[in-house]
Design a protein around this motif. Structure first.
Motif, mmCIF file in Angstrom:
data_model
loop_
_atom_site.group_PDB
_atom_site.id
_atom_site.type_symbol
_atom_site.label_atom_id
_atom_site.label_comp_id
_atom_site.label_asym_id
_atom_site.label_seq_id
_atom_site.Cartn_x
_atom_site.Cartn_y
_atom_site.Cartn_z
ATOM 1 N N ILE A 173 1.020 -0.718 0.058
ATOM 2 C CA ILE A 173 -0.129 -0.267 0.309
ATOM 3 C C ILE A 173 1.027 1.674 -0.255
ATOM 4 O O ILE A 173 0.668 2.250 -0.653
ATOM 5 N N GLN A 174 2.052 1.180 0.509
ATOM 6 C CA GLN A 174 2.534 2.588 0.808
ATOM 7 C C GLN A 174 3.565 2.478 -0.146
ATOM 8 O O GLN A 174 3.667 3.847 -0.937
ATOM 9 N N ASN B 244 2.291 1.394 -3.286
ATOM 10 C CA ASN B 244 1.508 2.253 -4.563
ATOM 11 C C ASN B 244 1.116 3.722 -4.689
ATOM 12 O O ASN B 244 0.732 4.165 -4.811
ATOM 13 N N LEU B 245 1.411 3.780 -2.950
ATOM 14 C CA LEU B 245 0.735 5.949 -2.733
ATOM 15 C C LEU B 245 2.044 6.347 -2.850
ATOM 16 O O LEU B 245 1.419 7.214 -2.989
ATOM 17 N N THR C 29 -4.254 4.775 -6.587
ATOM 18 C CA THR C 29 -4.930 4.938 -5.215
ATOM 19 C C THR C 29 -6.327 4.305 -5.378
ATOM 20 O O THR C 29 -6.863 3.663 -4.188
ATOM 21 N N VAL D 95 -4.146 1.120 -4.072
ATOM 22 C CA VAL D 95 -4.140 2.003 -1.969
ATOM 23 C C VAL D 95 -6.091 1.791 -1.254
ATOM 24 O O VAL D 95 -6.112 1.341 -0.482
ATOM 25 N N CYS D 96 -7.287 2.073 -2.122
ATOM 26 C CA CYS D 96 -8.304 2.571 -1.294
ATOM 27 C C CYS D 96 -9.107 0.684 -1.143
ATOM 28 O O CYS D 96 -9.417 0.740 0.481
ATOM 29 N N MET E 251 -7.229 -0.701 1.400
ATOM 30 C CA MET E 251 -7.194 -0.230 3.176
ATOM 31 C C MET E 251 -8.841 -0.831 3.494
ATOM 32 O O MET E 251 -8.528 -1.034 5.081
ATOM 33 N N PHE F 103 -4.363 4.901 7.715
ATOM 34 C CA PHE F 103 -4.832 5.051 6.257
ATOM 35 C C PHE F 103 -5.166 6.746 6.260
ATOM 36 O O PHE F 103 -5.374 7.093 5.573
#
Length: 164
Positions: free
Chosen positions: A77-78, A80-81, A86, A89-90, A93, A116
């Motif tokens: 996730i980090q 891809n941030l 997004t 990530v979304c 999360m 998050f």
């Protein structure tokens, strides 16, 4: 120049929050192993005997064993941030937060929710718009790893309910 330094400090804070979350998630199996070993030694039995005799301890141990994988997903996730993906990530999360709710891990739920939330604020991610624009196929492609965590969480919730 002052704005750039402020952004650097905020980015360092974000990286620190992610690192703390990953360390806690990765250390959970060790802590749980020590707890179960201590409980077994207090009862005068072996580790394996305790796991086979006490199903609630077995469920807690299995839930703890999935946390390093969650730490790996937080790392993804980090990354891809930073890339700006997004949708990935979304979806991840939300799935990880729901998984923590299902396993009733209040500490990890609050920790991940805070990390998050800070990430959403720092990177200005429109969560609802991103989720509305996602298709079901994209959800399965982007959230495949988190869906595995959801599956294990659902099984452990079922086992926990049956043990009550």
């Amino acid at each position: 120049m002052a704005r750039m330094k402020k952004q650097d400090k905020e980015l360092q804070k974000m990286n620190r929050y992610f690192m703390i979350a990953k360390v806690f998630l990765a250390m959970t199996p060790l802590i749980c192993y020590l707890y179960v070993s201590l409980k077994a030694s207090m009862n005068g039995i072996t580790f394996q005997q305790l796991l086979s005799q006490d199903p609630s301890t077995t469920v807690v141990f299995l839930i703890a064993m999935i946390n390093p994988y969650i730490a790996y997903l937080v790392q993804l996730i980090q990354k891809n941030l930073i890339k700006g993906n997004t949708k990935f990530v979304c979806i991840n999360m939300i799935l990880l937060l729901v998984a923590q709710m299902l396993t009733m891990n209040l500490f990890y739920l609050m920790m991940l929710l805070y990390v998050f939330y800070r990430a959403i604020k720092y990177y200005n991610i429109p969560v609802l718009v991103t989720l509305k624009n996602s298709t079901i196929k994209q959800s399965f492609v982007n959230g495949g790893g988190s869906m595995l965590v959801m599956l294990v969480s659902c099984i452990s919730l079922f086992a926990t309910i049956r043990l009550m």
